[in-house]
Design an enzyme around this catalytic site. Structure first.
Site, PDB file in Angstrom:
ATOM      1  N   GLN A 127       0.773  -1.244   0.000  1.00 49.08           N
ATOM      2  CA  GLN A 127       0.000   0.000   0.000  1.00 49.08           C
ATOM      3  C   GLN A 127       0.808   1.300   0.000  1.00 49.08           C
ATOM      4  OE1 GLN A 127      -3.407   2.323   2.605  1.00 49.08           O
ATOM      5  NE2 GLN A 127      -3.052   0.214   3.102  1.00 49.08           N
ATOM      6  N   SER A 128       1.876   1.357   0.822  1.00 42.43           N
ATOM      7  CA  SER A 128       2.524   2.664   1.010  1.00 42.43           C
ATOM      8  C   SER A 128       3.147   3.179  -0.289  1.00 42.43           C
ATOM      9  CB  SER A 128       3.589   2.574   2.103  1.00 42.43           C
ATOM     10  OG  SER A 128       4.629   1.704   1.700  1.00 42.43           O
ATOM     11  N   LEU A 159       9.115  -8.609 -14.674  1.00 40.87           N
ATOM     12  CA  LEU A 159      10.570  -8.694 -14.820  1.00 40.87           C
ATOM     13  C   LEU A 159      11.138  -9.418 -13.616  1.00 40.87           C
ATOM     14  CD1 LEU A 159      13.061  -7.617 -16.441  1.00 40.87           C
ATOM     15  CD2 LEU A 159      13.064  -5.662 -14.881  1.00 40.87           C
ATOM     16  N   LYS A 216      16.275 -11.063 -10.761  1.00 36.42           N
ATOM     17  CA  LYS A 216      17.304 -11.966 -10.234  1.00 36.42           C
ATOM     18  C   LYS A 216      17.853 -12.899 -11.314  1.00 36.42           C
ATOM     19  CE  LYS A 216      16.067 -11.499  -5.435  1.00 36.42           C
ATOM     20  NZ  LYS A 216      15.091 -11.875  -4.429  1.00 36.42           N
ATOM     21  N   ARG A 273      20.402  -6.291  -2.296  1.00 36.91           N
ATOM     22  CA  ARG A 273      20.599  -7.732  -2.519  1.00 36.91           C
ATOM     23  C   ARG A 273      20.398  -8.107  -3.984  1.00 36.91           C
ATOM     24  NH1 ARG A 273      18.276  -7.857   2.602  1.00 36.91           N
ATOM     25  NH2 ARG A 273      16.155  -8.209   1.858  1.00 36.91           N
ATOM     26  N   LYS A 284      10.610  -5.368   9.239  1.00 31.23           N
ATOM     27  CA  LYS A 284       9.536  -5.227   8.261  1.00 31.23           C
ATOM     28  C   LYS A 284       8.362  -4.562   8.974  1.00 31.23           C
ATOM     29  CE  LYS A 284      10.684  -9.046   5.260  1.00 31.23           C
ATOM     30  NZ  LYS A 284      10.212 -10.205   4.511  1.00 31.23           N
ATOM     31  N   TYR A 319       4.213  -3.085   8.766  1.00 30.62           N
ATOM     32  CA  TYR A 319       2.908  -2.883   8.140  1.00 30.62           C
ATOM     33  C   TYR A 319       2.180  -1.742   8.845  1.00 30.62           C
ATOM     34  CZ  TYR A 319       3.407  -7.178   5.457  1.00 30.62           C
ATOM     35  OH  TYR A 319       3.836  -8.130   4.574  1.00 30.62           O
ATOM     36  N   GLU A 320       1.071  -1.338   8.236  1.00 28.05           N
ATOM     37  CA  GLU A 320       0.282  -0.195   8.708  1.00 28.05           C
ATOM     38  C   GLU A 320       0.168  -0.067  10.235  1.00 28.05           C
ATOM     39  OE1 GLU A 320      -1.509   2.361   7.075  1.00 28.05           O
ATOM     40  OE2 GLU A 320      -1.920   2.988   9.119  1.00 28.05           O
ATOM     41  N   ASP A 351       0.583   3.707   5.997  1.00 26.65           N
ATOM     42  CA  ASP A 351       0.847   3.347   4.599  1.00 26.65           C
ATOM     43  C   ASP A 351       0.571   4.513   3.660  1.00 26.65           C
ATOM     44  OD1 ASP A 351       1.727   0.777   4.920  1.00 26.65           O
ATOM     45  OD2 ASP A 351      -0.244  -0.120   4.718  1.00 26.65           O
ATOM     46  N   GLY A 367      -7.944  20.671  19.916  1.00 28.91           N
ATOM     47  CA  GLY A 367      -7.613  22.070  19.650  1.00 28.91           C
ATOM     48  C   GLY A 367      -8.042  22.907  20.837  1.00 28.91           C
ATOM     49  N   GLY A 368      -8.155  24.206  20.628  1.00 28.04           N
ATOM     50  CA  GLY A 368      -8.529  25.086  21.728  1.00 28.04           C
ATOM     51  C   GLY A 368     -10.020  25.085  22.039  1.00 28.04           C
TER      52      GLY A 368
HETATM   53  N1  CAO Z   1      12.224  -9.907  -9.314  1.00 27.84           N
HETATM   54  C1  CAO Z   1      12.904 -10.670  -8.441  1.00 27.84           C
HETATM   55  N2  CAO Z   1      12.764 -10.586  -7.112  1.00 27.84           N
HETATM   56  C2  CAO Z   1      11.885  -9.689  -6.652  1.00 27.84           C
HETATM   57  C3  CAO Z   1      11.137  -8.847  -7.488  1.00 27.84           C
HETATM   58  C4  CAO Z   1      11.330  -8.993  -8.893  1.00 27.84           C
HETATM   59  N3  CAO Z   1      10.665  -8.258  -9.771  1.00 27.84           N
HETATM   60  N4  CAO Z   1      10.337  -8.070  -6.745  1.00 27.84           N
HETATM   61  C5  CAO Z   1      10.560  -8.397  -5.468  1.00 27.84           C
HETATM   62  N5  CAO Z   1      11.503  -9.356  -5.399  1.00 27.84           N
HETATM   63  C6  CAO Z   1      12.047  -9.985  -4.186  1.00 27.84           C
HETATM   64  C7  CAO Z   1      12.833  -9.022  -3.348  1.00 27.84           C
HETATM   65  O1  CAO Z   1      14.097  -8.832  -3.902  1.00 27.84           O
HETATM   66  C8  CAO Z   1      12.849  -9.728  -2.013  1.00 27.84           C
HETATM   67  O2  CAO Z   1      13.839 -10.724  -2.045  1.00 27.84           O
HETATM   68  P1  CAO Z   1      14.998 -10.916  -0.926  1.00 27.84           P
HETATM   69  O3  CAO Z   1      14.262 -11.084   0.370  1.00 27.84           O
HETATM   70  O4  CAO Z   1      15.689 -12.118  -1.397  1.00 27.84           O
HETATM   71  O5  CAO Z   1      15.826  -9.703  -0.908  1.00 27.84           O
HETATM   72  C9  CAO Z   1      11.516 -10.457  -2.008  1.00 27.84           C
HETATM   73  O6  CAO Z   1      11.014 -10.378  -3.343  1.00 27.84           O
HETATM   74  C10 CAO Z   1      10.434  -9.987  -1.085  1.00 27.84           C
HETATM   75  O7  CAO Z   1      10.464  -8.595  -0.827  1.00 27.84           O
HETATM   76  P2  CAO Z   1      10.005  -8.042   0.603  1.00 27.84           P
HETATM   77  O8  CAO Z   1      10.904  -8.621   1.654  1.00 27.84           O
HETATM   78  O9  CAO Z   1       9.940  -6.576   0.505  1.00 27.84           O
HETATM   79  O10 CAO Z   1       8.529  -8.635   0.744  1.00 27.84           O
HETATM   80  P3  CAO Z   1       7.789  -9.226   2.039  1.00 27.84           P
HETATM   81  O11 CAO Z   1       6.470  -9.664   1.533  1.00 27.84           O
HETATM   82  O12 CAO Z   1       8.601 -10.224   2.760  1.00 27.84           O
HETATM   83  O13 CAO Z   1       7.627  -7.962   3.000  1.00 27.84           O
HETATM   84  C11 CAO Z   1       6.857  -5.779   3.650  1.00 27.84           C
HETATM   85  C12 CAO Z   1       6.617  -7.035   2.790  1.00 27.84           C
HETATM   86  C13 CAO Z   1       5.802  -4.757   3.230  1.00 27.84           C
HETATM   87  C14 CAO Z   1       6.714  -6.108   5.114  1.00 27.84           C
HETATM   88  C15 CAO Z   1       8.266  -5.236   3.349  1.00 27.84           C
HETATM   89  O14 CAO Z   1       8.423  -5.050   1.974  1.00 27.84           O
HETATM   90  C16 CAO Z   1       8.581  -3.930   4.075  1.00 27.84           C
HETATM   91  O15 CAO Z   1       8.828  -3.875   5.274  1.00 27.84           O
HETATM   92  N6  CAO Z   1       8.591  -2.815   3.309  1.00 27.84           N
HETATM   93  C17 CAO Z   1       8.970  -1.524   3.842  1.00 27.84           C
HETATM   94  C18 CAO Z   1       7.878  -0.917   4.663  1.00 27.84           C
HETATM   95  C19 CAO Z   1       6.579  -0.828   3.935  1.00 27.84           C
HETATM   96  O16 CAO Z   1       6.461  -0.251   2.874  1.00 27.84           O
HETATM   97  N7  CAO Z   1       5.552  -1.351   4.565  1.00 27.84           N
HETATM   98  C20 CAO Z   1       4.201  -1.080   4.141  1.00 27.84           C
HETATM   99  C21 CAO Z   1       3.646  -2.117   3.355  1.00 27.84           C
HETATM  100  S1  CAO Z   1       1.943  -1.753   3.139  1.00 27.84           S
HETATM  101  O17 CAO Z   1       1.228  -2.278   4.531  1.00 27.84           O
END
Ligand code: CAO
Length: 425
Positions: A17-18, A72, A75, A104, A136, A138-139, A168, A246-247
């Site tokens: 979402q963010s 795309l 990796k 990475r 990591k 979330y909202e 978010d 507020g006031g």
């Molecule tokens: N090709 C190849 N790999 C890809 C890719 C692509 N097109 N797109 C994503 N990936 C891979 C990433 O490289 C990552 O791999 P590694 O862990 O090996 O580096 C993997 O997919 C997953 O990415 P992620 O760790 O961001 O995803 P997650 O579901 O585990 O976590 C979230 C989700 C939201 C918790 C995390 O992304 C985060 O903390 N983001 C920052 C804060 C944020 O925006 N939070 C709000 C989210 S909305 O509620």
């Protein structure tokens, strides 16, 4: 009329979402947003909270309007080469992966700058540098760690999260401002820069008035909080229920039908200047001559009784009728509008804040359009892309690849095959 951000190209690596909130805003203003998604998988929200089988969820469609989608796999070797071409061709790279994910993949900020020194690289993370930077987020984690939850709710209840997605969508909005600021800076400097926004910081920014109150607390009780004068204050800003903050004192009071309608309530503010009109409207003109009630100071220790009297009156009328009576008296008030009521509100439809969008797989649905209106730059809402819908188009028209190269990239799994993406949808 030209759109404000026409000519700006965004490499959109966002998900959930963010980040998507941010790039959707930029897309509404006319930026060409290329959403990069993993072949066959895509943004996880495509499949989350689905209301219809095998159709992109409303979660996804409502956050990804006006974008193009390219699949795309960054990796793979040729995927990385295509990604480099995208970095060369774009003005802004936006991502909200978990910390370190882009590094990475082999794309540090230094490497990205080497490829394109003019690029702006914008990220949302849960926390800024410090003890939690690797988490990591979330909202609701952001609401809890940014000061919102500790200040929301009633004094005698637990902390509450709010329905507004301040962690978010709020942080996405902050990031969008950072991006257009960096684009403006690039006009003079010719250089891109790194833009980061932590969700904790974004929420705390929205809780600014609570940090104000934290410091005021050192100099005595917070007189506008319901804890004053009969309750107690601890060392941290307490939850203030529905107090206005507020006031001017304010509170939520029941209206006619509250027994069965969960939204039969209205917020009423007892602004001093409008108090005489309010007192007359509720049949308490006697207060106006009575020193026990006729000044804000006299009323302050007994606001619960003031709002109790207001509520006796509001419970006899519906919330819209009350608004119609109080507004001409300059009494600020706000009916509690349900999302159902907002969805049906004609004035929001007329301004494009609530829009009906047509989608090839799901048909018509409602969305929130661009809430920011520019007089000279139109903004329309176009449906979200299907997974990989524009892969070939972007490879050919933006990156300049020929048919044979596109086919080879597809065979290597760097980009998705159109069939497999349709199957994944
Ligand atoms: N090709 C190849 N790999 C890809 C890719 C692509 N097109 N797109 C994503 N990936 C891979 C990433 O490289 C990552 O791999 P590694 O862990 O090996 O580096 C993997 O997919 C997953 O990415 P992620 O760790 O961001 O995803 P997650 O579901 O585990 O976590 C979230 C989700 C939201 C918790 C995390 O992304 C985060 O903390 N983001 C920052 C804060 C944020 O925006 N939070 C709000 C989210 S909305 O509620």
């Amino acid at each position: 009329m030209a759109k404000a951000l026409e000519g700006v190209r965004i490499l959109d690596m966002t998900h959930v979402q963010s980040g998507p909130t941010c790039t959707q805003l930029l897309a509404w203003f006319g930026a060409d947003v290329l959403k990069v998604e993993r072949p066959g998988v895509g943004d996880a929200t495509r499949g989350q909270l689905r209301d219809l089988p095998d159709v992109d969820s409303l979660y996804f469609t409502m956050l990804n309007h006006n974008k193009r989608s390219i699949t795309l796999n960054t990796k793979t070797e040729s995927g990385r080469a295509i990604f480099e071409r995208l970095i060369e061709e774009c003005d802004v790279l936006v991502e909200n992966f978990a910390p370190g994910a882009l590094d990475r993949m082999g794309f540090s900020w230094e490497r990205i700058q080497e490829i394109n020194p003019r690029i702006i690289y914008a990220s949302v993370k849960g926390f800024g540098p410090g003890p939690y930077e690797d988490c990591k987020v979330y909202e609701n984690v952001a609401q809890c760690t940014g000061g919102s939850a500790s200040t929301t709710g009633f004094d005698d209840g637990p902390p509450l999260v709010t329905g507004a997605q301040i962690g978010d969508s709020g942080t996405g909005l902050h990031l969008a401002l950072g991006i257009v600021t960096a684009l403006y800076h690039r006009e003079h400097s010719g250089l891109g820069q790194r833009v980061t926004c932590a969700m904790q910081d974004g929420v705390l920014n929205l809780c600014r008035v609570k940090l104000r109150d934290q410091q005021r607390l050192a100099h005595g009780p917070l007189r506008e909080y319901p804890q004053y004068p009969n309750g107690t204050f601890g060392s941290a800003v307490p939850r203030s229920g529905n107090a206005s903050g507020g006031g001017q004192p304010g509170w939520v009071v029941r209206t006619k039908g509250w027994e069965t309608d969960p939204n039969a309530y209205i917020y009423v503010i007892t602004q001093a200047a409008a108090f005489p009109g309010l007192a007359r409207a509720i049949g308490r003109e006697d207060w106006l001559e009575d020193p026990e009630w006729n000044t804000p100071e006299a009323r302050l220790p007994k606001l619960d009784r003031v709002f109790g009297e207001i509520e006796r009156w509001t419970m006899t009328r519906d919330k819209f009728e009350i608004m119609a009576i109080l507004n001409p008296l300059n009494v600020p008030c706000g009916p509690i509008l349900s999302i159902e009521e907002l969805a049906l509100e004609p004035s929001l439809r007329a301004t494009g804040t609530v829009v009906e969008v047509d989608h090839p797989a799901r048909g018509k649905y409602l969305s929130v359009g661009n809430p920011i209106k520019l007089s000279e730059s139109p903004s329309d809402v176009q449906r979200s892309p299907l997974l990989g819908e524009h892969t070939t188009e972007i490879m050919r028209d933006v990156l300049g690849y020929g048919d044979a190269e596109i086919e080879a990239a597809r065979r290597e799994g760097a980009i998705g095959s159109e069939d497999s993406e349709k199957a994944a949808a």
